[in-house]
Design a protein around this motif. Structure first.
Motif, PDB file in Angstrom:
ATOM      1  N   GLN A 136      -7.888 -11.872   1.981  1.00 26.01           N
ATOM      2  CA  GLN A 136      -6.759 -11.023   1.608  1.00 26.01           C
ATOM      3  C   GLN A 136      -6.995  -9.583   2.055  1.00 26.01           C
ATOM      4  O   GLN A 136      -6.079  -8.927   2.557  1.00 26.01           O
ATOM      5  CB  GLN A 136      -6.532 -11.071   0.097  1.00 26.01           C
ATOM      6  N   MET A 137      -8.224  -9.105   1.907  1.00 27.44           N
ATOM      7  CA  MET A 137      -8.537  -7.737   2.332  1.00 27.44           C
ATOM      8  C   MET A 137      -8.457  -7.621   3.850  1.00 27.44           C
ATOM      9  O   MET A 137      -7.943  -6.628   4.368  1.00 27.44           O
ATOM     10  CB  MET A 137      -9.926  -7.327   1.838  1.00 27.44           C
ATOM     11  N   CYS A 138      -8.910  -8.627   4.574  1.00 28.29           N
ATOM     12  CA  CYS A 138      -8.820  -8.592   6.039  1.00 28.29           C
ATOM     13  C   CYS A 138      -7.367  -8.557   6.495  1.00 28.29           C
ATOM     14  O   CYS A 138      -7.022  -7.824   7.429  1.00 28.29           O
ATOM     15  CB  CYS A 138      -9.543  -9.788   6.644  1.00 28.29           C
ATOM     16  N   VAL A 139      -6.525  -9.329   5.839  1.00 32.30           N
ATOM     17  CA  VAL A 139      -5.099  -9.318   6.182  1.00 32.30           C
ATOM     18  C   VAL A 139      -4.500  -7.946   5.883  1.00 32.30           C
ATOM     19  O   VAL A 139      -3.716  -7.404   6.669  1.00 32.30           O
ATOM     20  CB  VAL A 139      -4.347 -10.442   5.428  1.00 32.30           C
ATOM     21  N   LYS A 140      -4.880  -7.338   4.763  1.00 30.99           N
ATOM     22  CA  LYS A 140      -4.394  -5.993   4.437  1.00 30.99           C
ATOM     23  C   LYS A 140      -4.851  -4.971   5.472  1.00 30.99           C
ATOM     24  O   LYS A 140      -4.107  -4.068   5.832  1.00 30.99           O
ATOM     25  CB  LYS A 140      -4.871  -5.573   3.046  1.00 30.99           C
ATOM     26  N   ILE A 141      -6.082  -5.127   5.954  1.00 32.26           N
ATOM     27  CA  ILE A 141      -6.591  -4.214   6.980  1.00 32.26           C
ATOM     28  C   ILE A 141      -5.776  -4.374   8.264  1.00 32.26           C
ATOM     29  O   ILE A 141      -5.390  -3.390   8.886  1.00 32.26           O
ATOM     30  CB  ILE A 141      -8.099  -4.468   7.238  1.00 32.26           C
ATOM     31  N   VAL A 142      -5.506  -5.610   8.643  1.00 26.98           N
ATOM     32  CA  VAL A 142      -4.731  -5.865   9.861  1.00 26.98           C
ATOM     33  C   VAL A 142      -3.325  -5.305   9.722  1.00 26.98           C
ATOM     34  O   VAL A 142      -2.791  -4.684  10.642  1.00 26.98           O
ATOM     35  CB  VAL A 142      -4.700  -7.381  10.180  1.00 26.98           C
ATOM     36  N   LEU A 143      -2.714  -5.513   8.557  1.00 27.75           N
ATOM     37  CA  LEU A 143      -1.346  -5.045   8.347  1.00 27.75           C
ATOM     38  C   LEU A 143      -1.267  -3.550   8.080  1.00 27.75           C
ATOM     39  O   LEU A 143      -0.196  -2.965   8.188  1.00 27.75           O
ATOM     40  CB  LEU A 143      -0.701  -5.799   7.180  1.00 27.75           C
ATOM     41  N   GLY A 144      -2.389  -2.939   7.710  1.00 27.61           N
ATOM     42  CA  GLY A 144      -2.402  -1.512   7.415  1.00 27.61           C
ATOM     43  C   GLY A 144      -1.681  -1.186   6.125  1.00 27.61           C
ATOM     44  O   GLY A 144      -1.034  -0.151   6.020  1.00 27.61           O
TER      45      GLY A 144
END
Length: 185
Positions: A136-144
């Motif tokens: 979930q954190m990686c997806v948030k990083i990708v999405l900004g």
């Protein structure tokens, strides 16, 4: 040692009449020691770019995690320790803009590739909570998403009297290799 011994042991298992007599490459004590070393490196990684990029840590994720038999109950504690620390490491990288700017995205991509290889071989790992929150954190990083670095940039610019950025995306967006590894996971 693992990368050269594991294929040989598989070859021996195919040739022996009783494949259960072939020993594991490393016992659970060795996996615990290796996970302790990886844990120490993961604790330093957000604050020290050379540690984040070190070959040993990348090889641990790319070569050791996928060949370890995580179905053995004694090995699972090492896996849980690593996944919990990895979750904390990605959370620090995602939430602190300064750490995010200095992050070695190629190394982080390799960590995720190793996790993907491990998850492919041991799909029950997908139910581990720390792996879910890491992704979930990686997806948030990708999405900004706000709270993953871009919010700090906006609050800093408003304090300095500048207009906040018009987009949600952070000015320090990870490279395509990280995006690809995150999507693959």
């Amino acid at each position: 040692f693992i990368t050269s011994a594991a294929p040989r042991l598989k070859d021996l298992a195919a040739r022996l009449p009783d494949p259960s007599k072939v020993p594991e490459v490393l016992d659970h004590k060795s996996h615990m020691r290796l996970s302790e070393v990886a844990l120490s490196l993961l604790k330093l990684a957000p604050y020290d770019p050379p540690t984040m990029a070190c070959q040993g840590l990348q090889r641990y994720f790319l070569q050791i995690l996928p060949v370890t038999d995580w179905s053995v109950e004694q090995n699972r504690s090492a896996l849980n320790i690593i996944l919990r620390r990895l979750d904390k490491t990605f959370a620090k990288i995602g939430k602190k803009g300064g750490i995010r700017k200095r992050a070695n995205w190629d190394a982080l991509s390799n960590w995720l590739k190793g996790l993907h290889s491990t998850l492919t071989l041991f799909p029950y790992m997908a139910h581990l909570n720390s792996l879910k929150t890491t992704m979930q954190m990686c997806v948030k990083i990708v999405l900004g998403e706000p709270g993953t670095g871009s919010g700090e940039d906006a609050s800093l610019s408003s304090v300095q009297g500048l207009k906040p950025p018009a987009t949600v995306l952070s000015s320090h967006c990870p490279p395509p290799a990280f995006h690809s590894a995150t999507l693959r996971m």
